[in-house]
Scaffold this motif. Structure first.
Motif, PDB file in Angstrom:
ATOM      1  N   VAL A 156      25.793  25.788  69.859  1.00  0.00           N
ATOM      2  CA  VAL A 156      25.953  26.622  68.605  1.00  0.00           C
ATOM      3  C   VAL A 156      24.666  27.188  68.281  1.00  0.00           C
ATOM      4  CG1 VAL A 156      26.694  26.205  66.076  1.00  0.00           C
ATOM      5  CG2 VAL A 156      27.717  24.884  67.966  1.00  0.00           C
ATOM      6  N   ASP A 157      24.861  28.455  67.855  1.00  0.00           N
ATOM      7  CA  ASP A 157      23.954  29.321  67.382  1.00  0.00           C
ATOM      8  C   ASP A 157      23.154  28.650  65.969  1.00  0.00           C
ATOM      9  OD1 ASP A 157      22.436  31.542  65.949  1.00  0.00           O
ATOM     10  OD2 ASP A 157      23.099  32.709  67.613  1.00  0.00           O
ATOM     11  N   ALA A 158      21.941  28.468  65.979  1.00  0.00           N
ATOM     12  CA  ALA A 158      21.331  27.862  64.737  1.00  0.00           C
ATOM     13  C   ALA A 158      21.122  28.857  63.605  1.00  0.00           C
ATOM     14  CB  ALA A 158      19.867  27.335  65.184  1.00  0.00           C
ATOM     15  N   ASN A 159      21.479  30.286  64.086  1.00  0.00           N
ATOM     16  CA  ASN A 159      21.630  31.195  62.764  1.00  0.00           C
ATOM     17  C   ASN A 159      22.837  31.331  62.282  1.00  0.00           C
ATOM     18  OD1 ASN A 159      20.011  33.181  61.388  1.00  0.00           O
ATOM     19  ND2 ASN A 159      20.771  34.755  62.632  1.00  0.00           N
ATOM     20  N   GLU A 160      23.756  31.601  63.384  1.00  0.00           N
ATOM     21  CA  GLU A 160      25.306  31.918  63.001  1.00  0.00           C
ATOM     22  C   GLU A 160      26.193  30.693  62.420  1.00  0.00           C
ATOM     23  OE1 GLU A 160      26.501  34.854  62.771  1.00  0.00           O
ATOM     24  OE2 GLU A 160      24.334  35.748  63.360  1.00  0.00           O
ATOM     25  N   GLY A 161      25.727  29.433  63.151  1.00  0.00           N
ATOM     26  CA  GLY A 161      26.610  28.176  62.959  1.00  0.00           C
ATOM     27  C   GLY A 161      27.875  28.368  63.824  1.00  0.00           C
ATOM     28  N   ILE A 162      28.831  27.524  63.328  1.00  0.00           N
ATOM     29  CA  ILE A 162      29.885  27.393  64.104  1.00  0.00           C
ATOM     30  C   ILE A 162      30.987  28.617  63.891  1.00  0.00           C
ATOM     31  CG2 ILE A 162      32.241  26.086  64.314  1.00  0.00           C
ATOM     32  CD1 ILE A 162      30.521  23.482  63.386  1.00  0.00           C
ATOM     33  N   GLN A 169      35.576  30.554  68.119  1.00  0.00           N
ATOM     34  CA  GLN A 169      35.773  30.272  69.558  1.00  0.00           C
ATOM     35  C   GLN A 169      34.937  28.950  69.657  1.00  0.00           C
ATOM     36  OE1 GLN A 169      33.778  32.917  68.537  1.00  0.00           O
ATOM     37  NE2 GLN A 169      31.803  33.147  69.568  1.00  0.00           N
ATOM     38  N   THR A 170      33.953  28.519  68.925  1.00  0.00           N
ATOM     39  CA  THR A 170      33.383  27.211  68.990  1.00  0.00           C
ATOM     40  C   THR A 170      34.372  26.215  68.802  1.00  0.00           C
ATOM     41  OG1 THR A 170      31.298  28.059  68.257  1.00  0.00           O
ATOM     42  CG2 THR A 170      31.301  25.682  68.202  1.00  0.00           C
ATOM     43  N   VAL A 171      35.191  26.515  67.834  1.00  0.00           N
ATOM     44  CA  VAL A 171      36.187  25.360  67.308  1.00  0.00           C
ATOM     45  C   VAL A 171      37.264  25.337  68.547  1.00  0.00           C
ATOM     46  CG1 VAL A 171      37.939  24.699  65.707  1.00  0.00           C
ATOM     47  CG2 VAL A 171      35.740  25.653  64.968  1.00  0.00           C
ATOM     48  N   ILE A 180      28.441  17.370  74.458  1.00  0.00           N
ATOM     49  CA  ILE A 180      27.024  17.061  73.934  1.00  0.00           C
ATOM     50  C   ILE A 180      26.720  18.593  73.132  1.00  0.00           C
ATOM     51  CG2 ILE A 180      24.591  17.454  74.896  1.00  0.00           C
ATOM     52  CD1 ILE A 180      25.625  16.038  77.421  1.00  0.00           C
ATOM     53  N   PRO A 181      26.395  18.139  71.714  1.00  0.00           N
ATOM     54  CA  PRO A 181      26.250  19.394  70.932  1.00  0.00           C
ATOM     55  C   PRO A 181      24.708  19.837  71.267  1.00  0.00           C
ATOM     56  CG  PRO A 181      26.331  17.476  69.860  1.00  0.00           C
ATOM     57  CD  PRO A 181      26.315  17.010  71.139  1.00  0.00           C
ATOM     58  N   VAL A 182      24.670  21.061  71.365  1.00  0.00           N
ATOM     59  CA  VAL A 182      23.383  21.763  71.497  1.00  0.00           C
ATOM     60  C   VAL A 182      23.065  22.965  70.388  1.00  0.00           C
ATOM     61  CG1 VAL A 182      21.955  22.990  72.996  1.00  0.00           C
ATOM     62  CG2 VAL A 182      23.232  21.347  73.802  1.00  0.00           C
ATOM     63  N   ILE A 183      22.259  22.963  69.744  1.00  0.00           N
ATOM     64  CA  ILE A 183      21.866  23.880  68.579  1.00  0.00           C
ATOM     65  C   ILE A 183      20.798  24.590  69.278  1.00  0.00           C
ATOM     66  CG2 ILE A 183      21.151  24.427  66.265  1.00  0.00           C
ATOM     67  CD1 ILE A 183      22.206  21.851  65.566  1.00  0.00           C
ATOM     68  N   ASN A 184      21.073  26.067  69.631  1.00  0.00           N
ATOM     69  CA  ASN A 184      20.087  27.059  70.221  1.00  0.00           C
ATOM     70  C   ASN A 184      19.622  27.865  69.046  1.00  0.00           C
ATOM     71  OD1 ASN A 184      18.991  28.205  72.286  1.00  0.00           O
ATOM     72  ND2 ASN A 184      20.597  29.424  72.632  1.00  0.00           N
ATOM     73  N   LYS A 185      18.633  28.562  69.660  1.00  0.00           N
ATOM     74  CA  LYS A 185      18.020  29.794  69.009  1.00  0.00           C
ATOM     75  C   LYS A 185      17.295  29.196  67.666  1.00  0.00           C
ATOM     76  CE  LYS A 185      21.122  33.174  70.596  1.00  0.00           C
ATOM     77  NZ  LYS A 185      22.167  34.553  70.194  1.00  0.00           N
ATOM     78  N   ILE A 186      16.606  27.761  67.907  1.00  0.00           N
ATOM     79  CA  ILE A 186      15.936  27.388  66.779  1.00  0.00           C
ATOM     80  C   ILE A 186      14.750  28.139  66.400  1.00  0.00           C
ATOM     81  CG2 ILE A 186      16.954  25.173  66.841  1.00  0.00           C
ATOM     82  CD1 ILE A 186      14.166  24.316  68.420  1.00  0.00           C
ATOM     83  N   ASP A 187      14.313  29.205  67.346  1.00  0.00           N
ATOM     84  CA  ASP A 187      12.937  30.037  67.155  1.00  0.00           C
ATOM     85  C   ASP A 187      13.288  31.082  66.031  1.00  0.00           C
ATOM     86  OD1 ASP A 187      14.639  30.729  69.724  1.00  0.00           O
ATOM     87  OD2 ASP A 187      13.471  32.320  69.637  1.00  0.00           O
ATOM     88  N   LEU A 188      14.601  31.429  65.915  1.00  0.00           N
ATOM     89  CA  LEU A 188      14.832  32.571  64.977  1.00  0.00           C
ATOM     90  C   LEU A 188      14.414  32.299  63.526  1.00  0.00           C
ATOM     91  CD1 LEU A 188      18.449  33.572  66.352  1.00  0.00           C
ATOM     92  CD2 LEU A 188      16.130  34.602  66.888  1.00  0.00           C
ATOM     93  N   ASN A 207      15.547  33.213  60.517  1.00  0.00           N
ATOM     94  CA  ASN A 207      16.705  32.668  59.814  1.00  0.00           C
ATOM     95  C   ASN A 207      17.420  31.523  60.269  1.00  0.00           C
ATOM     96  OD1 ASN A 207      16.128  34.488  57.959  1.00  0.00           O
ATOM     97  ND2 ASN A 207      17.339  36.058  59.042  1.00  0.00           N
ATOM     98  N   ALA A 208      16.997  30.981  61.357  1.00  0.00           N
ATOM     99  CA  ALA A 208      17.447  29.759  62.020  1.00  0.00           C
ATOM    100  C   ALA A 208      17.627  28.339  60.863  1.00  0.00           C
ATOM    101  CB  ALA A 208      16.766  29.346  63.253  1.00  0.00           C
ATOM    102  N   ASP A 209      18.747  27.808  61.049  1.00  0.00           N
ATOM    103  CA  ASP A 209      18.664  26.734  59.959  1.00  0.00           C
ATOM    104  C   ASP A 209      19.463  25.527  60.456  1.00  0.00           C
ATOM    105  OD1 ASP A 209      19.070  24.737  57.904  1.00  0.00           O
ATOM    106  OD2 ASP A 209      20.167  26.071  56.704  1.00  0.00           O
ATOM    107  N   PRO A 210      18.740  24.844  61.773  1.00  0.00           N
ATOM    108  CA  PRO A 210      19.431  24.153  62.586  1.00  0.00           C
ATOM    109  C   PRO A 210      19.846  22.736  61.885  1.00  0.00           C
ATOM    110  CG  PRO A 210      16.983  24.046  62.928  1.00  0.00           C
ATOM    111  CD  PRO A 210      17.418  25.218  62.166  1.00  0.00           C
TER     112      PRO A 210
END
Length: 177
Positions: free
Chosen positions: A22-28, A31-33, A47-55, A57-60
């Motif tokens: 799941v994108d840390a910026n966009e959220g669910i 297609q994720t659902v 295994i849930p993975v939150i990606n793009k934590i470096d952006l 506007n990321a909000d993990p």
């Protein structure tokens, strides 16, 4: 993407678990659902993975709470990574080892496998990628398609690790490394 749901479900039938990225910026996203429920119905480990934590506007933390609310997966099970920077990627690999069970294969049973992908090589013919569920297949064997009832010769056997490695037979071995 919903247009690929057949391909996704076919791929999932060859797996024991999935990474729910799941994108840390966009959220669910939709297609994720959809993909989560395909994996859930197949009774796969997720295994849930939150990606793009470096952006910027990321909000993990928000995304972790979303995952907990929508999928009932505790947010503390989410692995926060930046695939771009390589941040915490090793934790994903470790989670795959720890949380996804090995395939359940019974060598004494008759051969049962799923062709999940195939390619054609002008020199070697059809190359089928299979998930082995039961039995053993060896070079020189004849196999029968459950769908078409056609018989095929097994000319080569091997594994992808990640490149092709020829072997004499294909079976699941817990102690083999």
């Amino acid at each position: 993407h919903v247009d690929f749901s057949y391909e996704v479900s076919r791929s999932l039938s060859a797996c024991q678990g999935v990474l729910l990225v799941v994108d840390a910026n966009e959220g669910i996203q939709a297609q994720t659902v959809a993909n989560f429920f395909l994996a859930f119905e197949a009774q796969l480990s997720v295994i849930p993975v939150i990606n793009k934590i470096d952006l910027k506007n990321a909000d993990p933390e928000r995304v972790g709470k979303q995952i907990e609310k929508v999928f009932d997966i505790p947010s503390d099970e989410c692995i926060k990574i930046s695939a771009k920077l390589g941040t915490n990627v090793e934790s994903v690999l470790q989670a795959v080892i720890e949380r996804i069970p090995p395939p359940k294969v019974h060598r004494k049973n008759p051969l049962r496998a799923l062709v999940f992908d195939s390619t054609f090589d002008q020199y070697r013919g059809v190359i089928a990628n299979v998930a082995l569920f039961d039995g053993v297949v060896s070079k020189g064997d004849k196999v029968v398609s459950a769908h078409t009832q056609k018989t095929y010769d097994v000319n080569e056997v091997g594994i992808l690790n990640p490149n092709e490695q020829q072997t004499h037979k294909l079976s699941y071995c817990v102690k083999c490394k």
